[in-house]
Scaffold this motif. Structure first.
Motif, short mmCIF file in Angstrom:
data_model
loop_
_atom_site.label_atom_id
_atom_site.label_comp_id
_atom_site.label_asym_id
_atom_site.label_seq_id
_atom_site.Cartn_x
_atom_site.Cartn_y
_atom_site.Cartn_z
N ASP A 72 1.99 9.52 8.63
CA ASP A 72 2.70 10.14 9.76
C ASP A 72 2.73 9.20 10.96
OD1 ASP A 72 3.04 12.43 8.24
OD2 ASP A 72 1.41 13.54 9.19
N ARG A 73 1.60 8.59 11.23
CA ARG A 73 1.50 7.70 12.40
C ARG A 73 2.40 6.47 12.26
NH1 ARG A 73 -2.52 3.99 14.42
NH2 ARG A 73 -3.76 4.16 12.52
N ASN A 74 2.63 6.05 11.03
CA ASN A 74 3.43 4.85 10.77
C ASN A 74 4.78 5.17 10.14
OD1 ASN A 74 1.55 2.39 11.34
ND2 ASN A 74 0.26 3.81 10.16
N ALA A 75 5.26 6.40 10.35
CA ALA A 75 6.48 6.87 9.68
C ALA A 75 7.69 5.98 9.93
CB ALA A 75 6.79 8.30 10.10
N SER A 76 7.77 5.36 11.10
CA SER A 76 8.93 4.53 11.42
C SER A 76 8.71 3.05 11.08
CB SER A 76 9.26 4.65 12.91
OG SER A 76 8.17 4.21 13.72
N VAL A 80 6.77 1.60 5.61
CA VAL A 80 6.39 2.98 5.28
C VAL A 80 7.61 3.89 5.23
CG1 VAL A 80 5.07 5.00 6.06
CG2 VAL A 80 4.08 2.70 6.26
N ALA A 81 8.55 3.70 6.14
CA ALA A 81 9.70 4.60 6.26
C ALA A 81 10.44 4.86 4.94
CB ALA A 81 10.67 4.06 7.31
N PRO A 82 10.69 3.85 4.10
CA PRO A 82 11.43 4.11 2.86
C PRO A 82 10.72 5.06 1.89
CG PRO A 82 11.45 1.76 3.38
CD PRO A 82 10.45 2.39 4.31
N ILE A 83 9.39 5.15 1.97
CA ILE A 83 8.65 6.00 1.02
C ILE A 83 8.00 7.20 1.73
CG2 ILE A 83 8.17 4.15 -0.62
CD1 ILE A 83 5.26 4.15 0.77
N LYS A 126 -8.25 1.91 8.13
CA LYS A 126 -8.22 0.51 8.53
C LYS A 126 -6.84 -0.11 8.30
CE LYS A 126 -10.49 -3.94 7.72
NZ LYS A 126 -11.59 -4.65 6.98
N ILE A 127 -6.26 0.10 7.12
CA ILE A 127 -4.96 -0.51 6.87
C ILE A 127 -3.85 0.22 7.63
CG2 ILE A 127 -5.66 -1.42 4.63
CD1 ILE A 127 -4.08 0.82 3.30
N GLY A 128 -4.02 1.52 7.86
CA GLY A 128 -3.03 2.25 8.65
C GLY A 128 -2.92 1.70 10.06
N GLU A 129 -4.05 1.27 10.58
CA GLU A 129 -4.07 0.71 11.93
C GLU A 129 -3.67 -0.76 11.96
OE1 GLU A 129 -7.23 0.04 15.64
OE2 GLU A 129 -7.78 1.26 13.91
N GLY A 130 -4.12 -1.51 10.97
CA GLY A 130 -3.93 -2.96 11.04
C GLY A 130 -2.86 -3.55 10.16
N ASN A 131 -2.53 -2.88 9.04
CA ASN A 131 -1.54 -3.45 8.11
C ASN A 131 -0.87 -2.32 7.33
OD1 ASN A 131 -0.04 -5.12 6.49
ND2 ASN A 131 -1.77 -6.24 5.62
N PRO A 132 0.01 -1.55 7.99
CA PRO A 132 0.60 -0.36 7.37
C PRO A 132 1.37 -0.62 6.07
CG PRO A 132 0.97 -0.36 9.74
CD PRO A 132 0.42 -1.72 9.39
N GLY A 203 -0.63 -9.05 -1.38
CA GLY A 203 -1.56 -8.15 -0.71
C GLY A 203 -1.41 -6.72 -1.19
N VAL A 204 -0.17 -6.28 -1.42
CA VAL A 204 0.07 -4.92 -1.91
C VAL A 204 -0.48 -4.76 -3.33
CG1 VAL A 204 1.86 -3.28 -2.62
CG2 VAL A 204 2.07 -4.48 -0.44
N LEU A 205 -0.29 -5.78 -4.17
CA LEU A 205 -0.81 -5.71 -5.54
C LEU A 205 -2.34 -5.64 -5.53
CD1 LEU A 205 1.46 -8.30 -7.40
CD2 LEU A 205 1.76 -5.83 -7.19
#
Length: 271
Positions: A72-76, A80-83, A126-132, A203-205
């Motif tokens: 929610d915090r990173n919705a835009s 993140v937005a596409p998913i 942690k990732i939500g804040e630093g690397n969404p 990084g995602v993998l």
């Protein structure tokens, strides 16, 4: 344990493949490990117990609370937005209904986070804040896993613990998704559209592998907690003395033994 090197190897072998396919390939081995944890094997055999299910719901609640608040915090955010499909996929409210069914209106006072669940939620924060952009790895493994296995696992749970109605099983229901297969195709398409550099993709993998590892730790922690509780019951039976702890408190004890979970997985990881 899988590492970023294996994730990098997959990327190099399939330079033009979609992100969803790369995640599936990178997590193939650890996926098998997750399915073969003691808890998941019991689940697949229809041997899940009510205490196990209650503890599992508590852990899932904490995990999804962290995941969905960060989504929610990173919705835009472009990663993140596409998913971002809160109406179709959000699990938090369904878990709240299930927990209230089993524990009553004061259920929030009775949810204690075990250690492995706490580590999982910390990672999500942690990732939500630093690397969404890394949130896609967790969202994909959890939501699509839960969506794929939801109906089957819901029926297994209902039969195993003897629920006469659908109450307590809201987590497995996705009323906003009319066709799971079509929705999963849409989700993968949106996910594959996320723009990532080579380093970001690696990084995602790696994060997807970590998501599975965190879930395995949750399963193992939960199994250990419930094993201790079972032994406590056994000792009381052998002594043939009145239980020192009322049955209701035994459930609370089982939740707090490790001071935390979980998914979607779950045999649930079927993409």
């Amino acid at each position: 344990m899988e590492t970023v090197d294996s994730a990098r190897k997959v990327d190099m072998q399939n330079p033009g493949s979609d992100l969803s396919e790369q995640i599936k390939a990178a997590t193939k081995k650890i996926h098998v490990r997750a399915e073969n944890t003691q808890l998941m094997l019991s689940y697949q055999k229809g041997q899940i117990t009510l205490p196990q299910y209650k503890c599992f719901l508590c852990s899932l609640y904490e995990i999804y609370k962290a995941l969905e608040e960060e989504m929610d915090r990173n919705a835009s955010h472009p990663g993140v937005a596409p998913i971002y499909f809160p109406q179709e996929l959000a699990r938090l409210e369904t878990l709240e209904r299930d927990l209230e069914h089993f524990f009553g209106q004061e259920w929030r006072k009775r949810v204690i986070i075990p250690a492995a669940t706490h580590r999982y939620t910390q990672r999500l924060r942690k990732i939500g804040e630093g690397n969404p952009k890394l949130l896609v790895a967790h969202a994909y493994t959890r939501y699509l896993g839960d969506l794929s296995g939801g109906q089957v696992l819901g029926k297994i749970t209902q039969k195993s613990i003897g629920l006469s109605s659908g109450e307590g099983l809201s987590f497995f229901s996705f009323p906003g998704v009319s066709s799971p297969n079509r929705f999963k195709q849409l989700y993968r398409s949106r996910m594959n559209s996320i723009e990532l550099t080579k380093e970001e993709r690696e990084g995602v993998l790696e994060e997807a592998i970590m998501a599975f590892e965190l879930n395995i730790q949750v399963f193992d922690d939960l199994q250990k907690m419930l094993s201790v509780t079972k032994e406590a019951y056994g000792d009381q039976e052998k002594a043939k003395t009145p239980a020192i702890i009322p049955s209701l408190s035994i459930v609370q004890l089982s939740l707090g033994i490790c001071v935390a979970l979980a998914t979607v997985g779950m045999g649930i990881y079927v993409f």
